[in-house]
Write a protein that holds these residues in place. Sequence first.
Motif, PDB file in Angstrom:
ATOM      1  N   MET A   1     -26.071   4.290  -3.706  1.00 56.58           N
ATOM      2  CA  MET A   1     -27.201   5.113  -4.117  1.00 56.58           C
ATOM      3  C   MET A   1     -28.392   4.189  -4.359  1.00 56.58           C
ATOM      4  SD  MET A   1     -27.633   7.659  -7.397  1.00 56.58           S
ATOM      5  CE  MET A   1     -26.525   8.887  -6.777  1.00 56.58           C
ATOM      6  N   SER A   2     -29.520   4.601  -3.907  1.00 56.29           N
ATOM      7  CA  SER A   2     -30.742   3.821  -4.087  1.00 56.29           C
ATOM      8  C   SER A   2     -31.116   3.794  -5.562  1.00 56.29           C
ATOM      9  CB  SER A   2     -31.874   4.457  -3.275  1.00 56.29           C
ATOM     10  OG  SER A   2     -33.077   3.810  -3.553  1.00 56.29           O
ATOM     11  N   THR A   3     -31.614   2.643  -6.009  1.00 59.08           N
ATOM     12  CA  THR A   3     -31.972   2.515  -7.421  1.00 59.08           C
ATOM     13  C   THR A   3     -33.208   3.327  -7.783  1.00 59.08           C
ATOM     14  OG1 THR A   3     -33.224   0.520  -6.936  1.00 59.08           O
ATOM     15  CG2 THR A   3     -30.946   0.236  -7.667  1.00 59.08           C
ATOM     16  N   ASP A   4     -33.982   3.770  -6.766  1.00 59.22           N
ATOM     17  CA  ASP A   4     -35.157   4.580  -7.082  1.00 59.22           C
ATOM     18  C   ASP A   4     -34.880   6.086  -6.959  1.00 59.22           C
ATOM     19  OD1 ASP A   4     -34.930   4.424  -4.333  1.00 59.22           O
ATOM     20  OD2 ASP A   4     -37.066   4.253  -3.972  1.00 59.22           O
ATOM     21  N   ALA A   5     -33.638   6.448  -6.739  1.00 58.33           N
ATOM     22  CA  ALA A   5     -33.265   7.866  -6.699  1.00 58.33           C
ATOM     23  C   ALA A   5     -33.418   8.460  -8.094  1.00 58.33           C
ATOM     24  CB  ALA A   5     -31.824   8.013  -6.218  1.00 58.33           C
ATOM     25  N   PRO A   6     -33.735   9.739  -8.179  1.00 57.11           N
ATOM     26  CA  PRO A   6     -33.879  10.355  -9.508  1.00 57.11           C
ATOM     27  C   PRO A   6     -32.563  10.299 -10.283  1.00 57.11           C
ATOM     28  CG  PRO A   6     -34.222  11.978  -7.745  1.00 57.11           C
ATOM     29  CD  PRO A   6     -33.937  10.667  -7.094  1.00 57.11           C
ATOM     30  N   TYR A   7     -32.696  10.193 -11.590  1.00 59.51           N
ATOM     31  CA  TYR A   7     -31.500  10.242 -12.431  1.00 59.51           C
ATOM     32  C   TYR A   7     -30.931  11.650 -12.401  1.00 59.51           C
ATOM     33  CZ  TYR A   7     -32.652   5.660 -14.332  1.00 59.51           C
ATOM     34  OH  TYR A   7     -32.908   4.324 -14.470  1.00 59.51           O
ATOM     35  N   ARG A   8     -29.607  11.727 -12.513  1.00 58.17           N
ATOM     36  CA  ARG A   8     -28.912  13.009 -12.481  1.00 58.17           C
ATOM     37  C   ARG A   8     -28.249  13.269 -13.824  1.00 58.17           C
ATOM     38  NH1 ARG A   8     -28.634  15.082  -7.159  1.00 58.17           N
ATOM     39  NH2 ARG A   8     -28.275  16.941  -8.388  1.00 58.17           N
ATOM     40  N   GLN A   9     -27.773  14.498 -13.976  1.00 60.92           N
ATOM     41  CA  GLN A   9     -27.019  14.883 -15.160  1.00 60.92           C
ATOM     42  C   GLN A   9     -25.670  15.428 -14.719  1.00 60.92           C
ATOM     43  OE1 GLN A   9     -29.580  17.680 -17.181  1.00 60.92           O
ATOM     44  NE2 GLN A   9     -30.600  16.036 -18.305  1.00 60.92           N
ATOM     45  N   TRP A  68     -23.862   7.502 -12.771  1.00 54.78           N
ATOM     46  CA  TRP A  68     -22.530   8.089 -12.953  1.00 54.78           C
ATOM     47  C   TRP A  68     -21.462   7.256 -12.253  1.00 54.78           C
ATOM     48  CZ3 TRP A  68     -20.411  11.007 -16.331  1.00 54.78           C
ATOM     49  CH2 TRP A  68     -19.220  11.672 -16.073  1.00 54.78           C
ATOM     50  N   ALA A  69     -21.767   6.776 -11.071  1.00 54.62           N
ATOM     51  CA  ALA A  69     -20.800   5.973 -10.317  1.00 54.62           C
ATOM     52  C   ALA A  69     -20.453   4.680 -11.048  1.00 54.62           C
ATOM     53  CB  ALA A  69     -21.348   5.655  -8.930  1.00 54.62           C
ATOM     54  N   THR A 119     -12.397  14.964 -22.621  1.00 53.60           N
ATOM     55  CA  THR A 119     -12.087  15.312 -21.236  1.00 53.60           C
ATOM     56  C   THR A 119     -12.384  14.120 -20.327  1.00 53.60           C
ATOM     57  OG1 THR A 119     -12.482  17.665 -21.582  1.00 53.60           O
ATOM     58  CG2 THR A 119     -12.744  16.862 -19.333  1.00 53.60           C
ATOM     59  N   SER A 120     -11.558  13.908 -19.310  1.00 54.31           N
ATOM     60  CA  SER A 120     -11.727  12.771 -18.416  1.00 54.31           C
ATOM     61  C   SER A 120     -12.954  12.919 -17.509  1.00 54.31           C
ATOM     62  CB  SER A 120     -10.477  12.567 -17.563  1.00 54.31           C
ATOM     63  OG  SER A 120     -10.250  13.694 -16.743  1.00 54.31           O
ATOM     64  N   LYS A 121     -13.443  11.774 -17.045  1.00 51.87           N
ATOM     65  CA  LYS A 121     -14.661  11.718 -16.223  1.00 51.87           C
ATOM     66  C   LYS A 121     -14.564  12.600 -14.978  1.00 51.87           C
ATOM     67  CE  LYS A 121     -17.448   8.512 -13.540  1.00 51.87           C
ATOM     68  NZ  LYS A 121     -17.559   7.190 -12.965  1.00 51.87           N
ATOM     69  N   ASP A 122     -13.376  12.734 -14.409  1.00 52.77           N
ATOM     70  CA  ASP A 122     -13.243  13.518 -13.174  1.00 52.77           C
ATOM     71  C   ASP A 122     -13.387  15.029 -13.409  1.00 52.77           C
ATOM     72  OD1 ASP A 122     -10.787  13.905 -14.451  1.00 52.77           O
ATOM     73  OD2 ASP A 122      -9.610  13.621 -12.627  1.00 52.77           O
ATOM     74  N   GLN A 123     -13.563  15.429 -14.662  1.00 50.18           N
ATOM     75  CA  GLN A 123     -13.744  16.845 -14.991  1.00 50.18           C
ATOM     76  C   GLN A 123     -15.196  17.173 -15.322  1.00 50.18           C
ATOM     77  OE1 GLN A 123     -11.211  19.214 -14.692  1.00 50.18           O
ATOM     78  NE2 GLN A 123     -10.347  17.451 -13.649  1.00 50.18           N
ATOM     79  N   PHE A 124     -16.113  16.369 -14.801  1.00 51.62           N
ATOM     80  CA  PHE A 124     -17.553  16.609 -14.951  1.00 51.62           C
ATOM     81  C   PHE A 124     -18.118  17.044 -13.611  1.00 51.62           C
ATOM     82  CE2 PHE A 124     -16.893  14.410 -18.808  1.00 51.62           C
ATOM     83  CZ  PHE A 124     -18.046  14.456 -19.594  1.00 51.62           C
ATOM     84  N   ASP A 125     -19.117  17.906 -13.644  1.00 58.42           N
ATOM     85  CA  ASP A 125     -19.790  18.365 -12.439  1.00 58.42           C
ATOM     86  C   ASP A 125     -21.252  17.972 -12.483  1.00 58.42           C
ATOM     87  OD1 ASP A 125     -17.565  19.796 -11.307  1.00 58.42           O
ATOM     88  OD2 ASP A 125     -17.909  21.356 -12.811  1.00 58.42           O
ATOM     89  N   MET A 126     -21.790  17.545 -11.341  1.00 53.65           N
ATOM     90  CA  MET A 126     -23.207  17.210 -11.259  1.00 53.65           C
ATOM     91  C   MET A 126     -24.021  18.478 -11.391  1.00 53.65           C
ATOM     92  SD  MET A 126     -25.335  15.020  -8.413  1.00 53.65           S
ATOM     93  CE  MET A 126     -24.631  15.938  -7.081  1.00 53.65           C
ATOM     94  N   GLU A 127     -25.042  18.415 -12.216  1.00 56.79           N
ATOM     95  CA  GLU A 127     -25.946  19.545 -12.408  1.00 56.79           C
ATOM     96  C   GLU A 127     -26.930  19.622 -11.244  1.00 56.79           C
ATOM     97  OE1 GLU A 127     -26.136  21.895 -15.350  1.00 56.79           O
ATOM     98  OE2 GLU A 127     -24.144  21.204 -14.848  1.00 56.79           O
ATOM     99  N   PRO A 128     -27.254  20.823 -10.789  1.00 52.54           N
ATOM    100  CA  PRO A 128     -28.241  20.945  -9.717  1.00 52.54           C
ATOM    101  C   PRO A 128     -29.620  20.437 -10.178  1.00 52.54           C
ATOM    102  CG  PRO A 128     -27.461  23.110 -10.444  1.00 52.54           C
ATOM    103  CD  PRO A 128     -26.730  22.082 -11.235  1.00 52.54           C
ATOM    104  N   VAL A 129     -30.366  19.948  -9.235  1.00 57.31           N
ATOM    105  CA  VAL A 129     -31.701  19.412  -9.546  1.00 57.31           C
ATOM    106  C   VAL A 129     -32.651  20.534  -9.844  1.00 57.31           C
ATOM    107  CG1 VAL A 129     -33.608  18.022  -8.697  1.00 57.31           C
ATOM    108  CG2 VAL A 129     -31.275  17.449  -8.065  1.00 57.31           C
TER     109      VAL A 129
END
Length: 60
Positions: free
Chosen positions: A1-9, A36-37, A50-60
């Motif tokens: 992922m590019s370092t200038d990509a927007p931060y995600r939730q 996140w990665a 809850t473990s990390k694999d039980q999280f979902d990326m929020e839509p932008v």
Amino acid sequence: MSTDAPYRQWQCRTCGYIYDEAEGWPDDGIAPGTRWADVPEDWVCPLCGTSKDQFDMEPV
């Protein structure tokens, strides 16, 4: 992922906690700006455990 990509939730499926890449989670040693990665695979939700694999990326 590019370092200038927007931060995600990422949202915990169990309790709804939001991990924000821009804010990190300094209480667990995860600095602001940590993608996140780059969050350790054994990290768990600070609210419910809850473990990390039980999280979902929020839509932008």
